[in-house]
Design a protein around this motif. Structure first.
Motif, PDB file in Angstrom:
ATOM      1  N   SER A  72      -4.007  -0.601   7.894  1.00 17.95           N
ATOM      2  CA  SER A  72      -4.789  -1.338   7.161  1.00 17.95           C
ATOM      3  C   SER A  72      -4.473  -2.803   6.739  1.00 17.95           C
ATOM      4  CB  SER A  72      -5.374  -0.611   5.903  1.00 17.95           C
ATOM      5  OG  SER A  72      -4.344  -0.439   4.970  1.00 17.95           O
ATOM      6  N   ASN A 105       0.728  -1.294   0.078  1.00 18.04           N
ATOM      7  CA  ASN A 105       0.146   0.072   0.041  1.00 18.04           C
ATOM      8  C   ASN A 105       0.858   1.302   0.050  1.00 18.04           C
ATOM      9  OD1 ASN A 105      -2.666  -0.776  -0.083  1.00 18.04           O
ATOM     10  ND2 ASN A 105      -2.941  -0.951   1.999  1.00 18.04           N
ATOM     11  N   ARG A 132      -1.791   4.781   7.646  1.00 22.54           N
ATOM     12  CA  ARG A 132      -3.004   4.006   6.899  1.00 22.54           C
ATOM     13  C   ARG A 132      -2.614   2.749   6.042  1.00 22.54           C
ATOM     14  NH1 ARG A 132      -6.233   8.525   4.431  1.00 22.54           N
ATOM     15  NH2 ARG A 132      -6.543   8.982   6.608  1.00 22.54           N
ATOM     16  N   PRO A 145     -10.713  -0.515   0.589  1.00 22.81           N
ATOM     17  CA  PRO A 145     -11.599   0.479   1.576  1.00 22.81           C
ATOM     18  C   PRO A 145     -10.576   1.548   1.720  1.00 22.81           C
ATOM     19  CG  PRO A 145     -11.509  -1.719   2.450  1.00 22.81           C
ATOM     20  CD  PRO A 145     -10.558  -1.907   1.495  1.00 22.81           C
ATOM     21  N   VAL A 146      -9.399   1.717   1.426  1.00 23.65           N
ATOM     22  CA  VAL A 146      -8.478   2.822   1.772  1.00 23.65           C
ATOM     23  C   VAL A 146      -8.478   3.415   0.679  1.00 23.65           C
ATOM     24  CG1 VAL A 146      -6.195   3.702   2.083  1.00 23.65           C
ATOM     25  CG2 VAL A 146      -7.034   1.712   3.377  1.00 23.65           C
ATOM     26  N   SER A 163     -10.746   2.705   7.439  1.00 21.37           N
ATOM     27  CA  SER A 163     -10.309   3.386   6.195  1.00 21.37           C
ATOM     28  C   SER A 163     -10.431   5.000   6.506  1.00 21.37           C
ATOM     29  CB  SER A 163     -11.081   3.115   4.721  1.00 21.37           C
ATOM     30  OG  SER A 163     -12.264   3.475   4.861  1.00 21.37           O
ATOM     31  N   SER A 217     -11.876   5.290   0.189  1.00 21.03           N
ATOM     32  CA  SER A 217     -12.067   6.485   1.179  1.00 21.03           C
ATOM     33  C   SER A 217     -11.371   7.679   0.917  1.00 21.03           C
ATOM     34  CB  SER A 217     -11.767   6.208   2.619  1.00 21.03           C
ATOM     35  OG  SER A 217     -10.321   5.939   2.630  1.00 21.03           O
ATOM     36  N   GLU A 218      -9.969   7.664   0.180  1.00 26.76           N
ATOM     37  CA  GLU A 218      -9.122   8.589  -0.149  1.00 26.76           C
ATOM     38  C   GLU A 218      -9.374   9.239  -1.396  1.00 26.76           C
ATOM     39  OE1 GLU A 218      -5.101   7.181   0.072  1.00 26.76           O
ATOM     40  OE2 GLU A 218      -5.315   7.198   1.964  1.00 26.76           O
ATOM     41  N   SER A 266      -6.655  -2.888   0.793  1.00 28.99           N
ATOM     42  CA  SER A 266      -6.388  -1.802  -0.369  1.00 28.99           C
ATOM     43  C   SER A 266      -7.716  -1.037  -0.715  1.00 28.99           C
ATOM     44  CB  SER A 266      -5.490  -2.371  -1.503  1.00 28.99           C
ATOM     45  OG  SER A 266      -4.184  -3.052  -1.040  1.00 28.99           O
ATOM     46  N   ARG A 283      -2.383   2.502  -3.565  1.00 24.50           N
ATOM     47  CA  ARG A 283      -3.632   1.555  -3.533  1.00 24.50           C
ATOM     48  C   ARG A 283      -4.061   0.852  -4.624  1.00 24.50           C
ATOM     49  NH1 ARG A 283      -1.309   4.101   0.797  1.00 24.50           N
ATOM     50  NH2 ARG A 283      -2.699   5.615   2.044  1.00 24.50           N
ATOM     51  N   TRP A 336     -15.188  -1.901   7.798  1.00 21.87           N
ATOM     52  CA  TRP A 336     -14.169  -1.563   6.719  1.00 21.87           C
ATOM     53  C   TRP A 336     -14.142  -0.099   6.589  1.00 21.87           C
ATOM     54  CZ3 TRP A 336     -10.956  -5.248   5.535  1.00 21.87           C
ATOM     55  CH2 TRP A 336     -11.197  -6.553   5.362  1.00 21.87           C
TER      56      TRP A 336
END
Length: 506
Positions: free
Chosen positions: A433, A106, A429, A157-158, A421, A161-162, A155, A111, A417
């Motif tokens: 994660s 990550n 993060r 969910p992050v 994130s 969210s980003e 990976s 991601r 989840w």
């Protein structure tokens, strides 16, 4: 940060249910949110969550396959109790390894590239299972698809969210769970018509579609900024928000947040409550989520229904549960940004508690002559067990399982989840994660590996009563530790933890 700088972010209040203060001004105002064009954002999310579709498909692959392989004519492929438990559980061991590697991937690849990387072990794993000539190839295929699922679990969910904004982050944050449920449901449906080999071939389709679509999607703006790629990050945000919007304003806010943090978290910084508190909350939620028993129920669903002899055939029961799960996740997706995360977590844990308790008490008190079980002992080699129900009371296990899955899918499934994130600090993060996924799937492996053995030794009711106790603990954990993040930007959430305030239930 000096105390004077914290005042605009946090207001002392006597209202115990208010995790974030009302005076904390949203940095992306309503006019900006209404001006955004989300079509490209939705496309990027769809491309990513195809990995979750494949994950859900692979996770429940043993459900229709174990009964088929128990009766396989070839001794090399025939499953007994020991090999069936490994076939059901080894996926989670691979997922734990995938989460461990995601801690590195990550932050090194990013991601998006981490998600794309997962396509390789997933495709190889499905190919091995499709062409398996022995149990070893089946187990290796399960490990590889599990590894891919572990990478995507950490990976996707992050990534979502980003790239999302607060107006839709709750809804989009539920999409990974929705696609995982849809993948499971498709597996149950195809399992009625395809052999176990062709089921593995079908699993290749979403993997190939995912990697093709992701080639045209941008990387996370926050990740690009953390790598010093400012121009590329600005272009990514422009693509996601629309060229005619005030995306530059959001870009500056994200950039300011990234500048305040080092590129990687050090061992010394882990001692800072700003870092370890959200990590402990995220890890605790993943641990409790798996201890509630959802993976065991999903992996051995048809075997459980076969053993409790509900009124429909096990494969129809499994498909019905899958539909209920999909419907419940959809409810969570549309209500998460309105009702909030915490209330859904409370309701979810309460429903799971009642469902598990009902299932355990039913199995314990209803005589075997009524529920169709033989001492409720073993779940494998079920081909020789009576499958026809003798009483409509056998609807109770089906309804209890449906409500359990419904409760899980409304809260503790998608929200754990999403919160993972949301609350993890940017500089930790990627690593954190991955740690959450490792803890989650090691717990799932332990449960699925020993579930059949516990049932054999103590009876089917014991695991469900244990899961009920865990669901009660979930309610306490939600009230004491979990913050409400509805409508807050990731930067505001980080500012909340930076202030050092305790939960509203202190």
């Amino acid at each position: 940060m000096e105390p004077s700088a914290r005042e605009p972010l946090v207001r002392k209040t006597s209202f115990s249910y208010q995790t974030f203060p009302e005076r904390a001004v949203q940095r992306l105002d309503k006019e900006y949110l209404r001006s955004l064009h989300n079509k490209r954002l939705y496309l990027a999310v769809f491309a990513a969550v195809l990995g979750n579709f494949s994950f859900g498909f692979a996770l429940v692959y043993p459900s229709p396959v174990i009964p088929a392989l128990e009766a396989h004519p070839s001794p090399a492929l025939r499953l007994d109790q020991y090999t069936a438990s490994w076939f059901g559980s080894v996926f989670t061991l691979g997922a734990a390894a995938g989460g461990l590697s995601a801690m590195l991937l990550n932050d090194r690849l990013g991601r998006k590239l981490s998600i794309m990387f997962s396509a390789l072990p997933s495709a190889v794993g499905y190919a091995l299972m499709a062409g398996a000539h022995g149990i070893e190839m089946l187990l290796l295929g399960r490990v590889l698809t599990g590894y891919a699922g572990g990478v995507t679990s950490a990976s996707i969910p992050v990534y979502i969210s980003e790239i999302s904004h607060p107006g839709v982050r709750g809804m989009l944050g539920a999409c990974p769970q929705i696609m995982a449920v849809l993948g499971s449901l498709v597996l149950y449906a195809l399992g009625k018509y395809l052999s176990w080999r062709w089921l593995a071939v079908a699993g290749e389709v979403p993997v190939l579609a995912m990697i093709v679509l992701l080639c045209f999607m941008p990387n996370s703006p926050r990740f690009l900024l953390s790598q010093g790629k400012d121009d590329e990050a600005l272009g990514s945000l422009c693509w996601l928000r629309g060229r005619d919007t005030d995306y530059a304003r959001e870009y500056e806010q994200i950039k300011d947040s990234v500048r305040k943090q080092s590129r990687r978290v050090s061992c010394a910084e882990i001692k800072d409550p700003f870092n370890y508190k959200p990590i402990l909350i995220a890890v605790g939620m993943r641990f409790l989520q798996q201890l509630s028993g959802v993976t065991c129920v999903l992996v051995y669903l048809q075997s459980i229904f076969k053993k409790t002899s509900v009124i429909l055939k096990p494969e129809y029961d499994a498909a019905l549960v899958g539909l209920v799960r999909l419907f419940s996740v959809a409810i969570a997706a549309v209500s998460m940004d309105k009702a909030g995360r915490k209330i859904l977590l409370f309701v979810s844990a309460a429903v799971m508690l009642v469902s598990n308790l009902t299932m355990g008490l039913y199995i314990h008190f209803v005589p075997a002559s009524q529920n169709g079980t033989i001492a409720n002992k073993t779940l494998v080699s079920s081909a020789d067990l009576p499958a026809e129900p003798t009483n409509y009371i056998t609807l109770i296990p089906l309804l209890a399982t449906m409500f359990f899955i419904m409760g899980y899918a409304m809260g503790w499934g998608p929200i754990t989840w999403l919160l993972m994130s949301e609350i993890l600090p940017l500089k930790a993060r990627g690593v954190a994660s991955g740690l959450c996924v490792v803890v989650s799937w090691l717990t799932a492996f332990t449960l699925t590996r020993f579930f059949l053995l516990v049932v054999e030794a103590f009876g089917l009711e014991v695991p469900f009563l244990f899961f009920a106790v865990i669901c009660a603990a979930n309610i306490l954990f939600t009230g004491c530790c979990v913050p409400e993040t509805k409508g807050r930007s990731l930067e505001q959430i980080e500012a909340f933890f930076r202030t050092g305030r305790r939960s509203f239930m202190r």
